[in-house]
Design an enzyme around this catalytic site. Structure first.
Site, short mmCIF file in Angstrom:
data_model
loop_
_atom_site.label_atom_id
_atom_site.label_comp_id
_atom_site.label_asym_id
_atom_site.label_seq_id
_atom_site.Cartn_x
_atom_site.Cartn_y
_atom_site.Cartn_z
N GLY A 206 0.80 -1.21 0.00
CA GLY A 206 0.00 0.00 0.00
C GLY A 206 0.84 1.26 0.00
O GLY A 206 0.43 2.29 -0.54
N GLU B 171 1.68 1.81 -3.52
CA GLU B 171 0.48 2.29 -4.19
C GLU B 171 0.24 3.76 -3.89
O GLU B 171 -0.15 4.54 -4.78
CB GLU B 171 -0.73 1.45 -3.79
CG GLU B 171 -0.69 0.05 -4.38
CD GLU B 171 -1.80 -0.84 -3.88
OE1 GLU B 171 -2.52 -1.41 -4.73
OE2 GLU B 171 -1.96 -0.98 -2.66
#
Length: 258
Positions: free
Chosen positions: A109, A112
């Site tokens: 994440g 991301e």
């Protein structure tokens, strides 16, 4: 400097600086932290005094992934009803430039989140990767999509299937980041670059961002029509008049974002 539960925010002239602040867990992204990030992005996006946003992490990591403890006992229906990625989707609606200063691990994440920013400056010691496959899952906040668009299908599959990390130099070679900078100079140089962008005409910067992202998803012909409309639109701005007048008068323009 203003502090939320898991981040710090600070104004540096026309630049809004955000620091992820869970260093004891390498800034792992729990839902509260994502909510605070998006909330602050939107606050700065509405603030006429802020023209560029910089995002970095406190400690040894930018963000070393999602908070696994928070997700470990979830089930599919619960995840669907929770709709936890709705906050992530709001990042794409931010009009102002967002620059990530990646100071350490940007994994899962965290990677991301970095890819959701417009520009990425990285420390020489930064590491990037998607280790989700090692946990029996996969990226879910845009990793498969943004990495593929940036690096191409074969490299994206290699990275996401293997779960292996790559260095900042490799990320630069793959056009995933803009610059590799010495760790002690990372934030200084990122803020300096943000300051340069903050001096430009804000409406032009906004429509340039919109046009470049449009190019990722439509044909060259459609993109050029979109670009042209934005080009014409800027001739309705005070900044266009000021910029061209300043050029003819051989002085520095003073842009107001109007």
């Amino acid at each position: 400097m203003d502090n939320l539960l898991f981040l710090e925010k600070e104004r540096k002239g026309p630049v809004g600086l955000i620091r992820l602040n869970r260093p004891n867990v390498l800034n792992a992204l729990n839902r509260q932290l994502i909510s605070e990030i998006v909330q602050t992005f939107e606050e700065y996006d509405r603030d006429e005094e802020i023209r560029v946003i910089v995002l970095t992490g406190n400690g040894r990591a930018f963000a070393a992934g999602a908070d696994i403890e928070e997700m470990a006992d979830e089930d599919a229906v619960g995840m669907e009803l929770l709709n936890q990625f709705a906050d992530w989707d709001r990042i794409t609606a931010v009009k102002k430039p967002i620059i990530a200063a990646v100071n350490g691990f940007a994994l899962g994440g965290g990677f991301e989140l970095a890819l959701a920013c417009d520009l990425l400056f990285a420390s020489e010691t930064a590491k990037f990767g998607f280790p989700e496959v090692n946990l029996g899952v996969m990226p879910g906040a845009g990793g498969t999509q943004r990495l593929t668009k940036a690096a191409g299908k074969t490299k994206a599959l290699e990275m996401i299937w293997s779960g292996e990390m790559i260095s900042a130099e490799e990320a630069l070679r793959l056009n995933l980041i803009n610059r590799v900078i010495a760790p002690e100079l990372l934030l200084e140089e990122t803020l300096a670059f943000a300051g340069k962008i903050a001096e430009k005409a804000p409406l032009a910067v906004r429509l340039i961002k919109e046009s470049v992202y449009k190019a990722l998803d439509i044909s060259i012909y459609e993109g050029m029509q979109f670009e042209r409309k934005n080009f014409y639109l800027l001739f309705a701005s005070e900044d266009q008049k000021e910029g061209m007048q300043a050029f003819m008068e051989k002085r520095k323009p003073v842009f107001k974002g109007k």
